[in-house]
Write an enzyme that holds these catalytic residues in place. Structure first.
Site, PDB file in Angstrom:
ATOM      1  N   ASP A   1      -2.527   3.385   3.368  1.00 43.89           N
ATOM      2  CA  ASP A   1      -3.840   2.743   3.350  1.00 43.89           C
ATOM      3  C   ASP A   1      -4.175   2.461   4.812  1.00 43.89           C
ATOM      4  O   ASP A   1      -3.605   1.554   5.425  1.00 43.89           O
ATOM      5  CB  ASP A   1      -3.826   1.433   2.544  1.00 43.89           C
ATOM      6  CG  ASP A   1      -5.200   0.757   2.513  1.00 43.89           C
ATOM      7  OD1 ASP A   1      -6.143   1.294   3.132  1.00 43.89           O
ATOM      8  OD2 ASP A   1      -5.331  -0.305   1.871  1.00 43.89           O
TER       9      ASP A   1
ATOM     10  N   ASP B   1     -11.520   2.208  -1.386  1.00 42.51           N
ATOM     11  CA  ASP B   1     -11.318   0.777  -1.639  1.00 42.51           C
ATOM     12  C   ASP B   1     -12.537   0.018  -1.093  1.00 42.51           C
ATOM     13  O   ASP B   1     -13.475  -0.293  -1.845  1.00 42.51           O
ATOM     14  CB  ASP B   1     -10.007   0.328  -0.966  1.00 42.51           C
ATOM     15  CG  ASP B   1      -9.742  -1.156  -1.094  1.00 42.51           C
ATOM     16  OD1 ASP B   1     -10.466  -1.841  -1.834  1.00 42.51           O
ATOM     17  OD2 ASP B   1      -8.797  -1.659  -0.452  1.00 42.51           O
TER      18      ASP B   1
ATOM     19  N   LYS C   1      -0.712  -0.765  -7.614  1.00 44.32           N
ATOM     20  CA  LYS C   1      -0.377  -1.032  -6.213  1.00 44.32           C
ATOM     21  C   LYS C   1      -0.175  -2.537  -6.063  1.00 44.32           C
ATOM     22  O   LYS C   1      -1.134  -3.295  -6.099  1.00 44.32           O
ATOM     23  CB  LYS C   1      -1.547  -0.544  -5.354  1.00 44.32           C
ATOM     24  CG  LYS C   1      -1.379  -0.705  -3.878  1.00 44.32           C
ATOM     25  CD  LYS C   1      -2.687  -0.348  -3.155  1.00 44.32           C
ATOM     26  CE  LYS C   1      -2.527  -0.543  -1.671  1.00 44.32           C
ATOM     27  NZ  LYS C   1      -3.794  -0.806  -0.982  1.00 44.32           N
TER      28      LYS C   1
ATOM     29  N   GLN D   1      -2.704  -0.083   8.055  1.00 47.36           N
ATOM     30  CA  GLN D   1      -2.311  -1.266   7.290  1.00 47.36           C
ATOM     31  C   GLN D   1      -1.071  -1.091   6.401  1.00 47.36           C
ATOM     32  O   GLN D   1      -0.232  -1.965   6.333  1.00 47.36           O
ATOM     33  CB  GLN D   1      -3.506  -1.677   6.415  1.00 47.36           C
ATOM     34  CG  GLN D   1      -3.323  -2.944   5.627  1.00 47.36           C
ATOM     35  CD  GLN D   1      -4.617  -3.343   4.935  1.00 47.36           C
ATOM     36  OE1 GLN D   1      -5.536  -3.844   5.563  1.00 47.36           O
ATOM     37  NE2 GLN D   1      -4.699  -3.099   3.634  1.00 47.36           N
ATOM     38  N   GLU D   2      -1.002   0.064   5.717  1.00 42.47           N
ATOM     39  CA  GLU D   2       0.069   0.199   4.718  1.00 42.47           C
ATOM     40  C   GLU D   2       0.659   1.614   4.694  1.00 42.47           C
ATOM     41  O   GLU D   2      -0.091   2.594   4.704  1.00 42.47           O
ATOM     42  CB  GLU D   2      -0.490  -0.104   3.315  1.00 42.47           C
ATOM     43  CG  GLU D   2      -1.072  -1.492   3.194  1.00 42.47           C
ATOM     44  CD  GLU D   2      -1.892  -1.687   1.920  1.00 42.47           C
ATOM     45  OE1 GLU D   2      -1.586  -1.051   0.896  1.00 42.47           O
ATOM     46  OE2 GLU D   2      -2.851  -2.484   1.974  1.00 42.47           O
TER      47      GLU D   2
ATOM     48  N   HIS E   1      -2.466  -7.072   7.943  1.00 44.52           N
ATOM     49  CA  HIS E   1      -1.409  -7.667   7.118  1.00 44.52           C
ATOM     50  C   HIS E   1      -0.151  -7.992   7.904  1.00 44.52           C
ATOM     51  O   HIS E   1       0.845  -8.434   7.336  1.00 44.52           O
ATOM     52  CB  HIS E   1      -1.028  -6.718   5.973  1.00 44.52           C
ATOM     53  CG  HIS E   1      -2.113  -6.564   4.963  1.00 44.52           C
ATOM     54  ND1 HIS E   1      -2.017  -5.707   3.902  1.00 44.52           N
ATOM     55  CD2 HIS E   1      -3.324  -7.160   4.855  1.00 44.52           C
ATOM     56  CE1 HIS E   1      -3.133  -5.770   3.174  1.00 44.52           C
ATOM     57  NE2 HIS E   1      -3.935  -6.640   3.743  1.00 44.52           N
TER      58      HIS E   1
ATOM     59  N   GLU F   1       2.419  -8.345   2.472  1.00 45.09           N
ATOM     60  CA  GLU F   1       2.723  -7.763   1.161  1.00 45.09           C
ATOM     61  C   GLU F   1       4.191  -7.382   1.029  1.00 45.09           C
ATOM     62  O   GLU F   1       4.564  -6.631   0.132  1.00 45.09           O
ATOM     63  CB  GLU F   1       1.817  -6.555   0.919  1.00 45.09           C
ATOM     64  CG  GLU F   1       0.340  -6.960   0.939  1.00 45.09           C
ATOM     65  CD  GLU F   1      -0.609  -5.822   0.645  1.00 45.09           C
ATOM     66  OE1 GLU F   1      -0.172  -4.648   0.641  1.00 45.09           O
ATOM     67  OE2 GLU F   1      -1.797  -6.107   0.426  1.00 45.09           O
TER      68      GLU F   1
ATOM     69  N   GLU G   1      -5.773   6.151   1.582  1.00 49.69           N
ATOM     70  CA  GLU G   1      -6.780   5.149   1.201  1.00 49.69           C
ATOM     71  C   GLU G   1      -7.575   4.712   2.426  1.00 49.69           C
ATOM     72  O   GLU G   1      -7.006   4.529   3.507  1.00 49.69           O
ATOM     73  CB  GLU G   1      -6.045   3.955   0.564  1.00 49.69           C
ATOM     74  CG  GLU G   1      -6.945   2.825   0.096  1.00 49.69           C
ATOM     75  CD  GLU G   1      -6.135   1.682  -0.555  1.00 49.69           C
ATOM     76  OE1 GLU G   1      -5.051   1.936  -1.100  1.00 49.69           O
ATOM     77  OE2 GLU G   1      -6.606   0.532  -0.492  1.00 49.69           O
TER      78      GLU G   1
ATOM     79  N   LYS H   1      -9.947  -3.937  -7.966  1.00 46.13           N
ATOM     80  CA  LYS H   1      -9.513  -5.323  -7.705  1.00 46.13           C
ATOM     81  C   LYS H   1     -10.555  -6.232  -8.346  1.00 46.13           C
ATOM     82  O   LYS H   1     -11.683  -6.317  -7.847  1.00 46.13           O
ATOM     83  CB  LYS H   1      -9.481  -5.595  -6.201  1.00 46.13           C
ATOM     84  CG  LYS H   1      -8.510  -4.742  -5.399  1.00 46.13           C
ATOM     85  CD  LYS H   1      -8.803  -4.873  -3.906  1.00 46.13           C
ATOM     86  CE  LYS H   1      -7.765  -4.190  -3.044  1.00 46.13           C
ATOM     87  NZ  LYS H   1      -8.221  -4.040  -1.644  1.00 46.13           N
TER      88      LYS H   1
ATOM     89  N   HIS I   1      -3.366  -5.300  -6.289  1.00 50.27           N
ATOM     90  CA  HIS I   1      -3.261  -6.713  -5.882  1.00 50.27           C
ATOM     91  C   HIS I   1      -4.117  -6.942  -4.633  1.00 50.27           C
ATOM     92  O   HIS I   1      -4.747  -6.012  -4.124  1.00 50.27           O
ATOM     93  CB  HIS I   1      -1.792  -7.027  -5.559  1.00 50.27           C
ATOM     94  CG  HIS I   1      -1.278  -6.278  -4.348  1.00 50.27           C
ATOM     95  ND1 HIS I   1      -0.191  -6.671  -3.624  1.00 50.27           N
ATOM     96  CD2 HIS I   1      -1.728  -5.144  -3.724  1.00 50.27           C
ATOM     97  CE1 HIS I   1       0.011  -5.845  -2.631  1.00 50.27           C
ATOM     98  NE2 HIS I   1      -0.898  -4.908  -2.660  1.00 50.27           N
ATOM     99  N   ARG I   2      -4.109  -8.168  -4.120  1.00 48.92           N
ATOM    100  CA  ARG I   2      -4.674  -8.475  -2.802  1.00 48.92           C
ATOM    101  C   ARG I   2      -3.523  -8.913  -1.899  1.00 48.92           C
ATOM    102  O   ARG I   2      -2.451  -9.282  -2.381  1.00 48.92           O
ATOM    103  CB  ARG I   2      -5.702  -9.614  -2.868  1.00 48.92           C
ATOM    104  CG  ARG I   2      -6.900  -9.402  -3.752  1.00 48.92           C
ATOM    105  CD  ARG I   2      -7.642  -8.105  -3.543  1.00 48.92           C
ATOM    106  NE  ARG I   2      -8.095  -7.830  -2.195  1.00 48.92           N
ATOM    107  CZ  ARG I   2      -9.365  -7.814  -1.796  1.00 48.92           C
ATOM    108  NH1 ARG I   2     -10.307  -8.104  -2.656  1.00 48.92           N
ATOM    109  NH2 ARG I   2      -9.695  -7.475  -0.565  1.00 48.92           N
ATOM    110  N   SER I   3      -3.794  -8.937  -0.612  1.00 47.93           N
ATOM    111  CA  SER I   3      -2.716  -9.357   0.308  1.00 47.93           C
ATOM    112  C   SER I   3      -2.377 -10.837   0.124  1.00 47.93           C
ATOM    113  O   SER I   3      -1.232 -11.241   0.306  1.00 47.93           O
ATOM    114  CB  SER I   3      -3.082  -9.040   1.745  1.00 47.93           C
ATOM    115  OG  SER I   3      -4.378  -9.495   2.053  1.00 47.93           O
TER     116      SER I   3
ATOM    117  N   SER J   1      -8.276  -7.692   4.491  1.00 53.69           N
ATOM    118  CA  SER J   1      -9.139  -6.591   4.935  1.00 53.69           C
ATOM    119  C   SER J   1     -10.140  -6.337   3.817  1.00 53.69           C
ATOM    120  O   SER J   1      -9.865  -5.624   2.875  1.00 53.69           O
ATOM    121  CB  SER J   1      -8.303  -5.348   5.219  1.00 53.69           C
ATOM    122  OG  SER J   1      -7.691  -4.861   4.054  1.00 53.69           O
TER     123      SER J   1
HETATM  124  C1  2PG Z   1      -6.052  -3.297   0.438  1.00 52.07           C
HETATM  125  C2  2PG Z   1      -5.595  -4.682   0.035  1.00 52.07           C
HETATM  126  C3  2PG Z   1      -4.341  -4.704  -0.777  1.00 52.07           C
HETATM  127  P1  2PG Z   1      -6.446  -6.837   1.138  1.00 52.07           P
HETATM  128  O1  2PG Z   1      -6.685  -3.122   1.479  1.00 52.07           O
HETATM  129  O2  2PG Z   1      -5.888  -2.377  -0.336  1.00 52.07           O
HETATM  130  O3  2PG Z   1      -3.290  -3.983  -0.239  1.00 52.07           O
HETATM  131  O4  2PG Z   1      -5.526  -5.527   1.137  1.00 52.07           O
HETATM  132  O5  2PG Z   1      -6.124  -7.581  -0.081  1.00 52.07           O
HETATM  133  O6  2PG Z   1      -6.092  -7.572   2.401  1.00 52.07           O
HETATM  134  O7  2PG Z   1      -7.862  -6.363   1.155  1.00 52.07           O
HETATM  135 MG    MG Z   2      -7.103  -0.955   0.753  1.00 54.68          MG
END
Ligand code: 2PG
Ligand code: MG
Length: 409
Positions: free
Chosen positions: A238, A308, A385, A160-161, A152, A202, A281, A333, A361-363, A42
């Protein structure tokens, strides 16, 4: 110090089974730094663009290697500036954000080796001009993503989270224990009720038939079995709202809802009132600035409103967020912007504006990459995170912080 002698790169698979690159920088004194590149699912629209792995390898080994060979490696800003200038685009689409990032970060790792420093110490030096004594280091609070949806997961949950966030006053090791315990309790509960326990990218569970409210209530139930919610731990989300924003509406299909901005805001408000949410987020699509304003105005006194996709680790976008009061916390990131120097400048600017820093991190991650753990400690980030407390590519980050904690205390 030492000059760059050799830069080489090759393809490797990431945790999603997609190709990425890993770059090795060797200095004239023999010091080596190796850095792989993570990838998001994402992504913000203004993120640095990653080129296909084969192309990125070629660029690293030709154009970039030619330009940086023989240059002083400890001049991180100067080297990054060469990369930025050679690329010449706002989103690193010419040389590739992935090519650039792998070299920029690998150079810093090689320098740390050359100076006989731990990576977090060297990053600390780059960031603040001095190395903070081990016993004065500030450790981040881990943010555990334990239930997944959106891009994810292959379930039908829009958001997403869903995260467990231990209290800031709890030390890192104890915080890890909390996240791990809640994760496994949730797993037992899901099994007991016949829900799937397959996981998303994740490591968080990705059950079918869940809504945001059900996700939060199941996580709270699991948390309450061993901890005091609102004291030991809190919750976060998130939304990654871009992934369910369609034709001007927020489409939450699992509840058959098509919400406009105000209704979306009310939806979050109801969740915030009901659950111990301290972290939200990407609640709105990155171009829905009015939505962000509304969220930050209402929620920033009670919780973290975390940008983000809206900022993509880019100081230019951050300026706009600060000026218009759109968020009170930011995700960091390094691969969203491409170079280490730009990442450090972004963190500094956000810290100076009083925002909370969440190193992320990234997914799509790689198994041995712990750069973000060192970065989080080096800049005194508030949060780290790195996903669920399971899966090698996630726990390696948490374990690295633990290692630094054990070595310094
Ligand atoms: C996010 C990230 C990490 P992605 O949206 O914060 O959790 O996801 O790396 O897929 O952008
Ligand atoms: Mg995010």
């Amino acid at each position: 110090m030492s000059k760059v002698r050799k830069i080489s790169s090759h393809k490797i698979l990431n945790s999603r089974g997609d190709w990425t690159i890993e770059t090795e920088v060797t200095l004239e004194d023999g010091s080596v730094g190796v850095q792989a590149v993570p990838e998001g699912a994402s992504k913000g629209e203004n993120e640095a663009i990653g080129l296909p792995a084969d192309k990125a390898v070629e660029i690293v080994e030709t154009v970039i290697a030619d330009a940086l060979s023989g240059e002083e490696a400890s001049e991180q800003e100067a080297l990054d500036e060469v990369l930025i200038q050679m690329d010449g685009t706002p989103n690193k689409s010419h040389l590739g954000g992935n090519s650039i990032m792998s070299v920029s970060l690998a150079v810093s790792k090689a320098c740390a080796v050359s100076k006989g420093l731990e990576l977090y110490e060297y990053l600390n030096l780059l960031y603040s001009g001095r190395i903070v004594d081990g016993d004065k280091l500030k450790f981040p609070t881990p943010v555990f993503n334990i239930l997944n949806g959106g891009k994810h997961a292959r379930n039908h949950l829009s958001f997403q989270e869903f995260m467990v966030i231990p209290s800031r006053s709890i030390n890192f090791e104890k915080a890890l224990e909390i996240g791990d315990k809640v994760y496994h309790t949730l797993e037992e509960n899901l099994v007991a009720q016949g829900s799937q326990t397959g996981v998303g990218d994740e490591g968080g569970f990705a059950p079918e038939g869940f809504t945001a409210a059900k996700a939060l209530s199941e996580i709270r139930k699991a948390a309450k079995q061993n901890f005091t919610v609102g004291k030991d731990l809190f919750f976060g989300m998130d939304a990654a709202a871009e992934s369910f924003y369609k034709n001007g509406k927020y489409c939450i299909e699992e509840e058959a809802l098509e919400l406009d901005r105000v209704n979306m805001f009310e939806y979050y408000k109801a969740l915030q009132t009901e659950y111990e949410l301290v972290y939200l987020e990407d609640p709105f699509y990155e171009k829905d600035i009015e939505g962000w304003k509304m969220a930050n105005k209402e929620f920033s006194k009670k919780m973290m409103v975390v940008a983000d996709d809206l900022v993509v680790t880019n100081s230019g976008f951050l300026e706009n967020v600060i000026k218009n009061e759109l968020a009170n916390a930011v995700i960091v990131k390094p691969n969203q912007v491409g170079t280490l120097s730009e990442t450090l400048r972004f963190i500094k600017k956000a810290q100076e504006a009083g925002m909370s820093i969440v190193i992320s991190h990234r997914s799509g991650e790689t198994g041995e990459d712990t750069f973000i753990a060192d970065l989080a400690v080096a800049v005194g980030a508030d949060f780290l995170k790195a996903g669920a407390p399971v899966r090698g590519e996630r726990v390696v980050k948490y374990n690295r912080v633990l290692e630094i904690l054990n070595e310094t205390h």
